[in-house]
Design a protein around this motif. Structure first.
Motif, mmCIF file in Angstrom:
data_model
loop_
_atom_site.group_PDB
_atom_site.id
_atom_site.type_symbol
_atom_site.label_atom_id
_atom_site.label_comp_id
_atom_site.label_asym_id
_atom_site.label_seq_id
_atom_site.Cartn_x
_atom_site.Cartn_y
_atom_site.Cartn_z
ATOM 1 N N GLY A 187 65.048 21.934 -0.101
ATOM 2 C CA GLY A 187 64.183 21.440 -1.168
ATOM 3 C C GLY A 187 62.880 22.228 -1.248
ATOM 4 O O GLY A 187 62.760 23.338 -0.739
ATOM 5 N N GLY A 188 61.886 21.639 -1.899
ATOM 6 C CA GLY A 188 60.568 22.246 -1.981
ATOM 7 C C GLY A 188 60.511 23.475 -2.870
ATOM 8 O O GLY A 188 61.186 23.584 -3.891
ATOM 9 N N ASN A 189 59.673 24.425 -2.472
ATOM 10 C CA ASN A 189 59.458 25.671 -3.205
ATOM 11 C C ASN A 189 60.103 26.822 -2.446
ATOM 12 O O ASN A 189 60.052 26.867 -1.215
ATOM 13 C CB ASN A 189 57.963 25.942 -3.348
ATOM 14 N N LEU A 190 60.686 27.765 -3.190
ATOM 15 C CA LEU A 190 61.298 28.921 -2.555
ATOM 16 C C LEU A 190 60.965 30.189 -3.331
ATOM 17 O O LEU A 190 60.827 30.161 -4.558
ATOM 18 C CB LEU A 190 62.827 28.774 -2.477
ATOM 19 N N ILE A 191 60.845 31.293 -2.593
ATOM 20 C CA ILE A 191 60.684 32.593 -3.218
ATOM 21 C C ILE A 191 61.710 33.537 -2.607
ATOM 22 O O ILE A 191 62.113 33.372 -1.458
ATOM 23 C CB ILE A 191 59.261 33.168 -3.028
#
Length: 325
Positions: A187-191
């Protein structure tokens, strides 16, 4: 100032929308929302490719027989993304028309007995392509913020079409597919990041890595833009794919101009690190910088050499040209 339009069989028009309904906290794993929407910032002027881009959007320049934007859209579809949000500017209508129905062309082709399957990748389900006008060039962060009303209260993907990402043959799919798989895990933010030789890090944004979750997944504790080689916290450079939570829109809305007098997406992401989960996905594949002329040529040759219908001829041509050199 941003204008929003929806391309569909229905004449739908959103203007001046302001009630975005952002989530105040991260969703739990149980309530995690899928990645259904993707933002494509395509308002740039393409000045490095003038005069070719004087009348043609740089995203419509072809890599063999498909425009650059088509490769990004194909990657999004492979990842299960349903709604495409193009942040455009003046003179960019050809991008939208590429994904519209060309009645005269299809009628003529059908009348001549030609198959229409070649046009299948350009077909978009009505209502699933949205365009937003970025009226002033104020940076990548501003372009993303222009899509706030369409993104709403959902996590979303970002594609920089200039960066062509090609997954390894027999691997885990394209870049965004790999990222969505990682998102479903943490989950969350990914780059998306790529490993490069240490001597090249000063040309890119670099992550400061934290805990290594798996071979391809790393926590992010910071972002450093174009560090000196000796100061770089890693050799993992940021490439042009992101998955972000909708709270980034609130950060961008209040953010002042950064480098170059523009609203920088990197600055907004840096503010979110430590407030929300943030991970980097090491992409299993190859990146081509199609925003440069050399990278564009490299991508064209590389993809041509992967195609059974032309690889042998292209390889023979390249050998001949090198011999003539």
């Amino acid at each position: 100032m941003c204008l929003t339009f929806i391309l569909s069989n229905c004449a739908v028009h959103h203007e001046g929308a302001t009630n975005y309904g952002y989530r105040r906290e991260m969703s739990s794993d149980v309530a995690r929302k899928p990645i259904r929407k993707a933002v494509f910032p395509v308002a740039g002027l393409g000045t490095r490719f003038l005069p070719a881009t004087k009348a043609i959007p740089k995203e419509m320049l072809p890599i063999i027989d498909r425009p650059l934007i088509q490769y990004a859209v194909d990657e999004a579809r492979e990842a299960g993304i349903e709604q495409l949000i193009f942040v455009t500017g003046r003179g960019k209508t050809a991008i939208v028309e590429h994904f519209d129905t060309a009645y005269e062309l299809e009628h003529t082709m059908s009348g001549r007995g030609k198959a229409l399957e070649v046009l299948d990748p350009t077909r978009i389900q009505p209502g699933n392509l949205v365009t937003v006008r970025q009226q002033v060039p104020m940076g990548l962060g501003h372009a993303i913020w222009c899509a706030r009303a369409v993104v709403g209260d959902e996590p979303f993907a970002i594609f920089l079409p200039d960066e062509m990402m090609v997954g390894n043959a027999g691997g885990k799919g394209g870049c965004m597919k790999q990222m969505v798989d990682a998102y479903n895990e943490v989950g969350g933010n990914l780059i998306s990041v790529l490993e490069v030789p240490q001597e090249e890090v000063s040309s890119y944004g670099v992550i400061a890595p934290g805990k290594r979750v798996s071979d391809a997944l790393t926590e992010v504790t910071g972002l450093v833009e174009k560090p000196k080689r000796e100061d770089a916290p890693s050799n993992l450079i940021i490439s042009g794919r992101y998955i972000l939570q909708p709270e980034v829109m609130r950060v961008l809305e209040k953010q002042s101009a950064g480098a170059g007098g523009e609203i920088q997406l990197t600055d907004a992401m840096a503010q979110m690190i430590g407030q929300q989960p943030f991970h980097a996905v090491t992409f299993g594949g190859k990146r081509y910088d199609c925003g440069s002329k050399v990278g564009f040529v490299e991508a064209t040759l590389a993809l041509a050499l992967q195609r059974e219908d032309m690889a042998d001829e292209v390889r023979a041509m390249a050998k001949r040209l090198l011999a003539e050199g």
